[in-house]
Structure formats: structure tokens, C-alpha cells
Design a protein around this motif. Sequence first.
Motif, PDB file in Angstrom:
ATOM      1  N   ASP A  43       0.827  -1.210   0.000  1.00  0.00           N
ATOM      2  CA  ASP A  43       0.000   0.000   0.000  1.00  0.00           C
ATOM      3  C   ASP A  43       0.864   1.264   0.000  1.00  0.00           C
ATOM      4  O   ASP A  43       0.836   2.065   0.928  1.00  0.00           O
ATOM      5  CB  ASP A  43      -0.923  -0.029   1.229  1.00  0.00           C
ATOM      6  N   HIS A  65       0.976  -3.786  -6.215  1.00  0.00           N
ATOM      7  CA  HIS A  65       1.262  -2.456  -5.691  1.00  0.00           C
ATOM      8  C   HIS A  65       0.069  -1.524  -5.908  1.00  0.00           C
ATOM      9  O   HIS A  65      -0.657  -1.636  -6.894  1.00  0.00           O
ATOM     10  CB  HIS A  65       2.489  -1.858  -6.391  1.00  0.00           C
ATOM     11  N   GLN A  66      -0.111  -0.614  -4.971  1.00  0.00           N
ATOM     12  CA  GLN A  66      -1.076   0.461  -5.135  1.00  0.00           C
ATOM     13  C   GLN A  66      -0.529   1.697  -4.437  1.00  0.00           C
ATOM     14  O   GLN A  66       0.356   1.604  -3.575  1.00  0.00           O
ATOM     15  CB  GLN A  66      -2.436   0.081  -4.554  1.00  0.00           C
ATOM     16  N   ASP A  67      -1.037   2.858  -4.838  1.00  0.00           N
ATOM     17  CA  ASP A  67      -0.715   4.070  -4.100  1.00  0.00           C
ATOM     18  C   ASP A  67      -1.265   3.940  -2.688  1.00  0.00           C
ATOM     19  O   ASP A  67      -2.185   3.148  -2.435  1.00  0.00           O
ATOM     20  CB  ASP A  67      -1.325   5.297  -4.778  1.00  0.00           C
ATOM     21  N   LYS A  69      -3.532   4.130  -0.166  1.00  0.00           N
ATOM     22  CA  LYS A  69      -4.963   4.413  -0.077  1.00  0.00           C
ATOM     23  C   LYS A  69      -5.593   3.858   1.191  1.00  0.00           C
ATOM     24  O   LYS A  69      -6.793   4.003   1.400  1.00  0.00           O
ATOM     25  CB  LYS A  69      -5.689   3.827  -1.295  1.00  0.00           C
ATOM     26  N   GLN A  73      -8.998  -0.193   1.096  1.00  0.00           N
ATOM     27  CA  GLN A  73      -8.825  -0.286  -0.349  1.00  0.00           C
ATOM     28  C   GLN A  73      -7.808  -1.364  -0.704  1.00  0.00           C
ATOM     29  O   GLN A  73      -7.956  -2.060  -1.720  1.00  0.00           O
ATOM     30  CB  GLN A  73      -8.406   1.059  -0.950  1.00  0.00           C
ATOM     31  N   ALA A  74      -6.785  -1.535   0.125  1.00  0.00           N
ATOM     32  CA  ALA A  74      -5.808  -2.596  -0.126  1.00  0.00           C
ATOM     33  C   ALA A  74      -6.480  -3.966  -0.067  1.00  0.00           C
ATOM     34  O   ALA A  74      -6.211  -4.845  -0.900  1.00  0.00           O
ATOM     35  CB  ALA A  74      -4.675  -2.514   0.891  1.00  0.00           C
ATOM     36  N   ASN A  77      -8.728  -4.394  -3.139  1.00  0.00           N
ATOM     37  CA  ASN A  77      -7.874  -4.645  -4.297  1.00  0.00           C
ATOM     38  C   ASN A  77      -7.373  -6.087  -4.279  1.00  0.00           C
ATOM     39  O   ASN A  77      -7.368  -6.784  -5.303  1.00  0.00           O
ATOM     40  CB  ASN A  77      -6.704  -3.661  -4.291  1.00  0.00           C
TER      41      ASN A  77
END
Length: 323
Positions: A43, A65-67, A69, A73-74, A77
Motif C-alpha cells: 500500500d 502495488h497500489q498508491d 490508499k 482499499q488494499a 484490491n
Amino acid sequence: MNFDVPKITVLMPAYNAGKYIGEAIESVLQQTFTDFELLIVNDGSTDDTADVIRSFTDPRIVMIHQDNKGVAQALNNGLKYARAPYIARFDADDVCHIERLQLQYDFMISNPDYSIIGSAADYMDMEGTYLFTSTPPALNNEHIQQLEHSVCPFIHSTVFYKKEVILKAGGYNEHAYTYEDHFLWVNILKDQKACNFSQPLIKLRLNPESITIDEKWRPRRFLEIKYSTLKSRNITSHEGNLLAEIGEKQYSPKIKQGSYYALCAKKLLINNYHPQKARLHMARAICVSPLRLDNYLLYTISYLPEKLIAWLHKISSGGHYND
């Protein structure tokens, strides 16, 4: 074993967990049950979390990977990418008992009418020293269904659930800041069977970097919104923004550290009566936040007999806001 379609997805969100995630990953890889994927959602970490994950070569590990958040949200996702029908939740700073996956999988296969199972947990401090064992507020389905909305029925890192049930419910509500799991349970348990194992299946680490601080440190407005939305089973984006705004104001190293020491002290006093160790942590909490009068009160209470402390805790826990 079929790596293309594993039986279990161990879902682990991770944010700046480089200090602990190696031990967490090792505890998953050492499971007696081996047909799983370990799906780690990075995250937006800014430390060496990704490097530690990449240092493992086990093909069952998948990193996305994610911004940055947030955990809700992780998790959502991760649920989209999870390949298995069963999800084992796990946090990046905790440790799995070696038979955790086997026990929960066997129960779910033997009891297909159940959708969610959790367990007790051993809590440890940031150095890995045992603090206390936490048992969920209810074990069998009947008692879980009878819990008040204000009581969270599961320790989130211990839960094992059917992915389709969570997806059908819309996943984790991203407005329910820091209680996305509790909000999910109150919305689905009325239609699902659930239980908790009485034995601990994970070691849960308390540490100052954790996103969730002791609820006693939350301002009243935060708690009012939290418990009203749990009662109504509904939360608006406006309420979510208010929660995030309040939470972000508290997201400082000083508040996190003070809350950590105070929580360790409280647990050492109430759950695992070690008054001298508790006073050591309270002294640290007072040094961090010398204007919090409740720190001095807990320090003073630590000199009372164990039975009297237990009685006082029982009375104080009878109110609306639970630990």
C-alpha cells in the motif's frame, strides 16, 4: 498441488512494514497446509517493505502495488486478484501459528454452512514479548448473533472466510475508517453462520506504527460516528470524511507512541497481571503525553490488588464504548 488455483489466498496488506514483514512471511511459508498463495498488497510503502518481500523466492508469494490508499482499499484490491475461494486474513506485523491454515480450512470443509471463522490471538509488544491472550467475545454462532452492534465479533487478522460472501456484500467499506472489518461483519452476519476457535491461531503484534490506536484515545465525536454507523449499518461519504479528518489529526508519532505504551500497560495490568511491567509502560506514556490525566489514573490503579482492578475494569466496561 495446483499453483494456478490455490485452495487458500492469504491476504496481507502492507504499509511500511519492513521491520516485521519478513517474520510474518516466514510464518506463512512454514504452515503445515501448503496449498495457498500469499497475496501481499503493498500500500504505497516508502520503506524497504517491497525489498524484503522480493528477497523471498517462494513462487506462492504474489505482490501487487497500489498508491497509499489505506487498508480497506488494499483489502478490496486484494480480493479482486485473489485466486482462491477461501481468504485467510493476516497482517504484515503478525505471526501465524504453524497449523492455522490447516485448522481453519478443515473446519470450513467439514462445515460448509459456515462462512466466517476466527480465533483467539496471543498479543505481543513490538519486540515480540508476550503480553496477553485475547479471546473473542463469542465463540459459537448463536452467541455471535446475539452480540450488540458495538462489539466486534472477530479479531480481524485471524479471520478465514468465503471470498464470494464478502464480494457479494460489496467488500470492505472504505468510509469506515479503521473499523472497516467491524462494519462488514454487522452487515453480513445476519445472513451468515460464523464461529471463533478458542485457541490462539496468531500472534498479534502491538506497535506504535499500527494504523489503529487504542480507542480510549479517540475523541468523542469519532466514537459517536463510529457507533451510530454500526447501529444503522450505513455510513455516508461525509461521515467517512469526518472520521478520516479526525483520524489524520491523531496520526502523529507522539500520539501513536503514547497510545501504544498506555495500551500495553493496560493489558499487562488487566489481562496479564504484571503491575511492575505495567507501571514501566505507564511511565513511558506519561513522558510522551504528560497532560493526559487518565495515564496518571492508570498508574495509580496499578498499586491496587488484582481482584479490585478486575472489578473496576468490569464496571468501566459496562458503558457503550468498548475496548
